[in-house]
Enzyme design. Structure first.
Site, PDB file in Angstrom:
ATOM      1  N   ASP A  30       0.857  -1.179   0.000  1.00 30.30           N
ATOM      2  CA  ASP A  30       0.000   0.000   0.000  1.00 30.30           C
ATOM      3  C   ASP A  30       0.902   1.242   0.000  1.00 30.30           C
ATOM      4  O   ASP A  30       2.109   1.151   0.276  1.00 30.30           O
ATOM      5  CB  ASP A  30      -0.898  -0.048   1.237  1.00 30.30           C
ATOM      6  CG  ASP A  30      -1.772   1.170   1.384  1.00 30.30           C
ATOM      7  OD1 ASP A  30      -2.291   1.670   0.372  1.00 30.30           O
ATOM      8  OD2 ASP A  30      -1.927   1.649   2.535  1.00 30.30           O
ATOM      9  N   PHE A  31       0.335   2.402  -0.275  1.00 29.73           N
ATOM     10  CA  PHE A  31       1.138   3.628  -0.291  1.00 29.73           C
ATOM     11  C   PHE A  31       0.918   4.472   0.962  1.00 29.73           C
ATOM     12  O   PHE A  31       1.762   4.531   1.840  1.00 29.73           O
ATOM     13  CB  PHE A  31       0.848   4.451  -1.551  1.00 29.73           C
ATOM     14  CG  PHE A  31       1.677   5.709  -1.630  1.00 29.73           C
ATOM     15  CD1 PHE A  31       3.006   5.645  -1.989  1.00 29.73           C
ATOM     16  CD2 PHE A  31       1.119   6.952  -1.332  1.00 29.73           C
ATOM     17  CE1 PHE A  31       3.784   6.802  -2.041  1.00 29.73           C
ATOM     18  CE2 PHE A  31       1.879   8.113  -1.390  1.00 29.73           C
ATOM     19  CZ  PHE A  31       3.215   8.040  -1.752  1.00 29.73           C
ATOM     20  N   ASP A  32      -0.255   5.118   1.066  1.00 32.09           N
ATOM     21  CA  ASP A  32      -0.516   6.017   2.194  1.00 32.09           C
ATOM     22  C   ASP A  32      -0.593   5.238   3.498  1.00 32.09           C
ATOM     23  O   ASP A  32      -1.369   4.285   3.626  1.00 32.09           O
ATOM     24  CB  ASP A  32      -1.822   6.786   1.973  1.00 32.09           C
ATOM     25  CG  ASP A  32      -1.729   7.748   0.810  1.00 32.09           C
ATOM     26  OD1 ASP A  32      -1.224   8.852   0.989  1.00 32.09           O
ATOM     27  OD2 ASP A  32      -2.161   7.363  -0.302  1.00 32.09           O
ATOM     28  N   ASP A  50      -2.143  -0.654   5.698  1.00 31.12           N
ATOM     29  CA  ASP A  50      -2.544  -0.090   6.992  1.00 31.12           C
ATOM     30  C   ASP A  50      -4.034   0.164   7.136  1.00 31.12           C
ATOM     31  O   ASP A  50      -4.510   0.431   8.245  1.00 31.12           O
ATOM     32  CB  ASP A  50      -1.822   1.251   7.213  1.00 31.12           C
ATOM     33  CG  ASP A  50      -2.450   2.374   6.390  1.00 31.12           C
ATOM     34  OD1 ASP A  50      -2.518   2.238   5.148  1.00 31.12           O
ATOM     35  OD2 ASP A  50      -2.895   3.368   6.989  1.00 31.12           O
TER      36      ASP A  50
END
Length: 281
Positions: free
Chosen positions: A33-35, A216
Site C-alpha cells: 500500500d502507499f498512504d 494499513d
C-alpha cells in the site's frame, strides 16, 4: 546470518516464520500500500511523499532475481506511480481498477463509470462547499471524499451528503477508509483481486512464489484475506480487527522490512532446509 539490528522487533520475533516461508518458495511477490505504509498519512493527500530510504529499499528489492514489487493504492495510478518514482515495478491504482504490469489496463466497467463519478463529484463539491476542510477528489474511475480536516461536529454533514447521494444508486458503491468515504463503480473488485491479478501476471506459470502484502487501512483487509495462509500479511499500525497475522508500527518499520528482504531474506529462496542453521534467522 549477520546481525540485523535495524529490523523492527515484531519482525524479529517472527523471523523464523518469514524464513521458513521463503525457503519453501522459489520467488517473491511483495505488494505494498502507499498512504500509511510507504508514506506517512498527511492531512492533504497531495502532501504525501515517500522518504528516500524507502524508495531506495524498493529499488534494491526489485533488482533481485525472482522478485517482483508492486504498489497497490487507492490513489489514481498515475498519481501513485509519480509519487513512488520507481519505473521498473508494477502498480495498481484505484484499488486495482487500474493496473500497470508491463502494460496499462483499466477494468472495463470502471472505465464506463468515469462520467458518473465526475458528475457525483460535481454534486458533492457543490453540496459541501460550505464545509471547511472537506476535499472531494475525482480519481477518474473512483472518487474519494476526505474529511480529516473537517471539524468533528461537521463530519455527520459530510457523511450524510455522500450516503444520500450514493446509497440509492445501483451503479455505484460506497466504501470507507481512514477519514475518507469512497465512491466506486458497482463491480466486485478490491485490493485482494488486484493482488490476485498481479500474481497471475507477474509469476511464471510453473513457479511457486511467496506473496507478501503490507498495508494499513480497512481497504487492505481484502488483500490480507486473499493471502490467508498462502502468503504473509503485515498490518501497519495498531488499528484493531485485522486479518493480517503480523504487525509493524509505521512506514519506517516497513522500510526496514524491505531492506531486510533485499539484504538477507532473498538468500533463503530455494534454500535447502538443511542449509538453514537453527536460530540463524
Amino acid at each position: 546470518m549477520p546481525d540485523t539490528p535495524d529490523i523492527p522487533d515484531s519482525l524479529r520475533e517472527n523471523l523464523y516464520v518469514a524464513v521458513e516461508a521463503l525457503v519453501e518458495h522459489d520467488g517473491l511477490l511483495v505488494a505494498l500500500d502507499f498512504d500509511g505504509t510507504l508514506a506517512a498519512i498527511e492531512n492533504r493527500p497531495e502532501d504525501a511523499t515517500i522518504p528516500g530510504p524507502a524508495r531506495e529499499a524498493i529499488v534494491a528489492l526489485a533488482a533481485e532475481p525472482n522478485v517482483e514489487v508492486a504498489v497497490v493504492s487507492g490513489r489514481e495510478l498515475a498519481d501513485v506511480r509519480e509519487r513512488v518514482g520507481v519505473p521498473d515495478i508494477s502498480y495498481a491504482g484505484n484499488h486495482g481498477l487500474e493496473i500497470h504490469a508491463d502494460e496499462y489496463e483499466v477494468h472495463p466497467t470502471a472505465s464506463e463509470a468515469e462520467e458518473t463519478i465526475a458528475h457525483l463529484c460535481d454534486l458533492l463539491a457543490h453540496q459541501l462547499a460550505d464545509v471547511d476542510g472537506v476535499i472531494v477528489e475525482n480519481k477518474g474511475v473512483t472518487a474519494t471524499v476526505h474529511y480529516r480536516l473537517v471539524a468533528d461536529d461537521a463530519v455527520p454533514t459530510v457523511v450524510n451528503a455522500v450516503e444520500t447521494l450514493a446509497t440509492p444508486r445501483d451503479d455505484v458503491r460506497l466504501t470507507t477508509g481512514k477519514n475518507v468515504l469512497e465512491l466506486r463503480p458497482a463491480v466486485e473488485w478490491d485490493k485482494g483481486e488486484a493482488v490476485r491479478e498481479l500474481y497471475d501476471r507477474l509469476v511464471p506459470d510453473d513457479r511457486q512464489w511467496l506473496p507478501v502484502y503490507v498495508g494499513d487501512d480497512t481497504t487492505d483487509e481484502a488483500a490480507f484475506s486473499l493471502l490467508d495462509d498462502r502468503g504473509l500479511g503485515v498490518k501497519v499500525g495498531d488499528d484493531p480487527g485485522t486479518e493480517a497475522p503480523y504487525r509493524v508500527a509505521d512506514p519506517e518499520a516497513v522500510r526496514a522490512i524491505l531492506s531486510w528482504l533485499s539484504e538477507y531474506g532473498v538468500e533463503f529462496l530455494q534454500t535447502d532446509h538443511h542449509a538453514v542453521p537453527v536460530g540463524g534467522a
